[in-house]
Write a protein that holds these residues in place. Structure first.
Motif, PDB file in Angstrom:
ATOM      1  N   PRO A   9       0.825  -1.214   0.000  1.00 37.33           N
ATOM      2  CA  PRO A   9       0.000   0.000   0.000  1.00 37.33           C
ATOM      3  C   PRO A   9       0.858   1.261   0.000  1.00 37.33           C
ATOM      4  CG  PRO A   9      -0.783  -1.591   1.630  1.00 37.33           C
ATOM      5  CD  PRO A   9       0.534  -2.097   1.125  1.00 37.33           C
ATOM      6  N   THR A  10       0.392   2.273  -0.700  1.00 42.74           N
ATOM      7  CA  THR A  10       1.109   3.543  -0.776  1.00 42.74           C
ATOM      8  C   THR A  10       0.176   4.672  -0.360  1.00 42.74           C
ATOM      9  OG1 THR A  10       0.480   3.816  -3.100  1.00 42.74           O
ATOM     10  CG2 THR A  10       2.577   2.706  -2.644  1.00 42.74           C
ATOM     11  N   GLU A  11       0.736   5.881  -0.298  1.00 50.20           N
ATOM     12  CA  GLU A  11      -0.078   7.043   0.024  1.00 50.20           C
ATOM     13  C   GLU A  11      -1.127   7.252  -1.068  1.00 50.20           C
ATOM     14  OE1 GLU A  11      -0.107   9.011   2.693  1.00 50.20           O
ATOM     15  OE2 GLU A  11       1.349   7.648   3.616  1.00 50.20           O
ATOM     16  N   PRO A  12      -2.353   7.632  -0.690  1.00 49.33           N
ATOM     17  CA  PRO A  12      -3.402   7.825  -1.701  1.00 49.33           C
ATOM     18  C   PRO A  12      -3.047   8.949  -2.663  1.00 49.33           C
ATOM     19  CG  PRO A  12      -4.095   8.668   0.447  1.00 49.33           C
ATOM     20  CD  PRO A  12      -2.821   7.911   0.679  1.00 49.33           C
ATOM     21  N   MET A  13      -3.455   8.790  -3.908  1.00 49.74           N
ATOM     22  CA  MET A  13      -3.222   9.793  -4.943  1.00 49.74           C
ATOM     23  C   MET A  13      -4.451  10.688  -5.037  1.00 49.74           C
ATOM     24  SD  MET A  13      -2.293   9.053  -8.957  1.00 49.74           S
ATOM     25  CE  MET A  13      -0.793   8.173  -8.488  1.00 49.74           C
ATOM     26  N   PRO A  14      -4.286  11.968  -5.289  1.00 49.24           N
ATOM     27  CA  PRO A  14      -5.455  12.847  -5.458  1.00 49.24           C
ATOM     28  C   PRO A  14      -6.398  12.290  -6.520  1.00 49.24           C
ATOM     29  CG  PRO A  14      -3.451  14.145  -5.336  1.00 49.24           C
ATOM     30  CD  PRO A  14      -3.020  12.708  -5.389  1.00 49.24           C
ATOM     31  N   PRO A  15      -7.710  12.322  -6.276  1.00 45.40           N
ATOM     32  CA  PRO A  15      -8.669  11.698  -7.207  1.00 45.40           C
ATOM     33  C   PRO A  15      -8.534  12.177  -8.645  1.00 45.40           C
ATOM     34  CG  PRO A  15      -9.758  12.284  -5.154  1.00 45.40           C
ATOM     35  CD  PRO A  15      -8.379  12.864  -5.083  1.00 45.40           C
ATOM     36  N   ASP A  16      -8.334  13.474  -8.851  1.00 45.78           N
ATOM     37  CA  ASP A  16      -8.225  13.983 -10.219  1.00 45.78           C
ATOM     38  C   ASP A  16      -7.020  13.388 -10.934  1.00 45.78           C
ATOM     39  OD1 ASP A  16     -10.472  15.455  -9.852  1.00 45.78           O
ATOM     40  OD2 ASP A  16      -9.457  17.384  -9.591  1.00 45.78           O
ATOM     41  N   GLU A  17      -5.893  13.346 -10.241  1.00 46.54           N
ATOM     42  CA  GLU A  17      -4.689  12.792 -10.855  1.00 46.54           C
ATOM     43  C   GLU A  17      -4.853  11.298 -11.111  1.00 46.54           C
ATOM     44  OE1 GLU A  17       0.111  12.169 -10.033  1.00 46.54           O
ATOM     45  OE2 GLU A  17      -1.117  13.314  -8.605  1.00 46.54           O
ATOM     46  N   LEU A  18      -5.445  10.592 -10.145  1.00 44.88           N
ATOM     47  CA  LEU A  18      -5.670   9.162 -10.324  1.00 44.88           C
ATOM     48  C   LEU A  18      -6.559   8.907 -11.529  1.00 44.88           C
ATOM     49  CD1 LEU A  18      -5.467   6.221  -9.375  1.00 44.88           C
ATOM     50  CD2 LEU A  18      -7.416   6.660  -7.863  1.00 44.88           C
ATOM     51  N   GLY A  19      -7.630   9.690 -11.659  1.00 46.02           N
ATOM     52  CA  GLY A  19      -8.530   9.515 -12.793  1.00 46.02           C
ATOM     53  C   GLY A  19      -7.827   9.721 -14.117  1.00 46.02           C
ATOM     54  N   VAL A 182     -12.622  -4.257 -13.424  1.00 45.45           N
ATOM     55  CA  VAL A 182     -11.541  -4.622 -12.503  1.00 45.45           C
ATOM     56  C   VAL A 182     -10.722  -3.388 -12.121  1.00 45.45           C
ATOM     57  CG1 VAL A 182      -9.388  -5.929 -12.287  1.00 45.45           C
ATOM     58  CG2 VAL A 182     -11.402  -7.017 -13.279  1.00 45.45           C
ATOM     59  N   VAL A 183     -10.432  -2.536 -13.100  1.00 43.18           N
ATOM     60  CA  VAL A 183      -9.663  -1.321 -12.817  1.00 43.18           C
ATOM     61  C   VAL A 183     -10.393  -0.454 -11.798  1.00 43.18           C
ATOM     62  CG1 VAL A 183      -8.847   0.853 -13.803  1.00 43.18           C
ATOM     63  CG2 VAL A 183      -8.441  -1.290 -15.018  1.00 43.18           C
ATOM     64  N   HIS A 184     -11.692  -0.257 -12.001  1.00 44.09           N
ATOM     65  CA  HIS A 184     -12.453   0.573 -11.063  1.00 44.09           C
ATOM     66  C   HIS A 184     -12.494  -0.077  -9.681  1.00 44.09           C
ATOM     67  CE1 HIS A 184     -15.871   2.590  -9.137  1.00 44.09           C
ATOM     68  NE2 HIS A 184     -15.607   3.605  -9.939  1.00 44.09           N
ATOM     69  N   ALA A 185     -12.710  -1.391  -9.654  1.00 42.77           N
ATOM     70  CA  ALA A 185     -12.801  -2.089  -8.370  1.00 42.77           C
ATOM     71  C   ALA A 185     -11.494  -1.999  -7.587  1.00 42.77           C
ATOM     72  CB  ALA A 185     -13.180  -3.552  -8.599  1.00 42.77           C
ATOM     73  N   ARG A 186     -10.371  -2.050  -8.286  1.00 37.86           N
ATOM     74  CA  ARG A 186      -9.078  -2.114  -7.605  1.00 37.86           C
ATOM     75  C   ARG A 186      -8.451  -0.744  -7.359  1.00 37.86           C
ATOM     76  NH1 ARG A 186      -6.932  -7.154  -7.420  1.00 37.86           N
ATOM     77  NH2 ARG A 186      -4.761  -6.469  -7.508  1.00 37.86           N
ATOM     78  N   PHE A 187      -8.887   0.276  -8.094  1.00 40.92           N
ATOM     79  CA  PHE A 187      -8.257   1.585  -7.965  1.00 40.92           C
ATOM     80  C   PHE A 187      -9.180   2.674  -7.415  1.00 40.92           C
ATOM     81  CE2 PHE A 187      -5.406  -0.398 -11.014  1.00 40.92           C
ATOM     82  CZ  PHE A 187      -4.159   0.083 -10.644  1.00 40.92           C
ATOM     83  N   VAL A 188     -10.483   2.561  -7.675  1.00 42.98           N
ATOM     84  CA  VAL A 188     -11.373   3.697  -7.439  1.00 42.98           C
ATOM     85  C   VAL A 188     -12.425   3.421  -6.367  1.00 42.98           C
ATOM     86  CG1 VAL A 188     -12.986   5.312  -8.518  1.00 42.98           C
ATOM     87  CG2 VAL A 188     -11.047   4.432  -9.837  1.00 42.98           C
TER      88      VAL A 188
END
Length: 271
Positions: A9-19, A182-188
């Protein structure tokens, strides 16, 4: 042999940047395919715009809502509607609609009227045709509950392999839809549902590649069939999953593009 296990696990990324990073990562394979096919970037942008409209249409948005979401005029939306009908709508209905109906019937049998109430984006005649196709292919059958005729999915033993190109493209839509889930489930997802993703790089002798197919046909399919039958016995405790299995030569498309660049370089050297 190498496997892509889950990182720590890492520090969370800002939602806009992650998107932005997620969408960009998922666009890159489409760009590689476009480059391999020699598609101009202008055409790629046009298809991306049409795909956004197509997805909005699937969600039964009205034209003015689609125009607002795409930040375009209603006239532009009408143009996109025309392009969709000319290019994709008929094949999508021909092959995608039967699969969607079959998936609905996995949970429980349903009457034609109930199915038509569910798929409001399709005409009644198209649904009747899709039901007839599924029935002719042995994928569903009719049952009776009182005076009501209902359709039910035939058991998982009916493995259907369709080689027609449009059907295969619909299968591609299904595969990539699963990737997006899967991407949404694992990242968002705030409460991530159970999901799984692994990519393994390995070397296999050409005369032993058949063992990969046997692994699916003789081992994995039987396990999946048992799990599916067990879920039907206790549907209240079952989760509907989409599982995709695929393999290809490592970096097949990237190597193809590199070979093309090498040929272009040789031609330029001769000029």
């Amino acid at each position: 042999m190498a496997s892509t296990d889950d990182p720590a696990p890492t520090e969370p990324m800002p939602p806009d940047e992650l998107g932005r990073r997620l969408v960009y990562a998922m666009l890159l394979p489409a760009v590689r395919m476009a480059l391999a096919l020699g598609m101009p970037s202008k055409d790629l942008v046009r298809w991306a715009e049409l795909a956004v409209y197509h997805e909005a249409r699937r969600r039964n948005l009205k034209n003015h809502e689609i125009a607002e979401q795409l930040d375009v005029s209603v006239r532009k939306v009408a143009e996109l509607s025309r392009r969709l009908k000319e290019n994709f709508l008929s094949p999508d209905r021909e092959h995608g609609l039967p699969r969607r109906i079959e998936f609905m019937l996995w949970a429980e049998p349903a009457s034609a009227a109930r199915i038509k109430q569910t798929f409001t984006d399709a005409a009644e005649a198209e649904i009747d045709e899709a039901l007839a196709t599924l029935e002719a292919q042995g994928r569903i059958r009719r049952t009776h509950k009182g005076r009501t005729v209902r359709y039910e999915r035939v058991g998982a033993k009916a493995v259907l392999v369709q080689d027609q190109m449009l059907a295969r493209i619909d299968g591609l839509n299904n595969l990539l839809g699963n990737v997006a889930d899967v991407v949404h489930a694992r990242f968002v997802a705030e409460s991530p549902p159970e999901s799984f993703a692994r990519t393994i790089s390995l070397r296999v002798r050409k005369d032993e590649l058949r063992h990969l197919r046997s692994l699916y046909d003789d081992v994995l399919w039987e396990v999946l069939q048992r799990l599916d039958e067990s879920a039907h016995a206790a549907p209240e405790d079952a989760e509907t999953l989409s599982l995709s299995i695929l393999w290809s030569p490592h970096a097949h498309l990237e190597r193809l593009l590199e070979a093309g660049r090498d040929r272009d370089g040789e031609e330029n050297d001769d000029v």
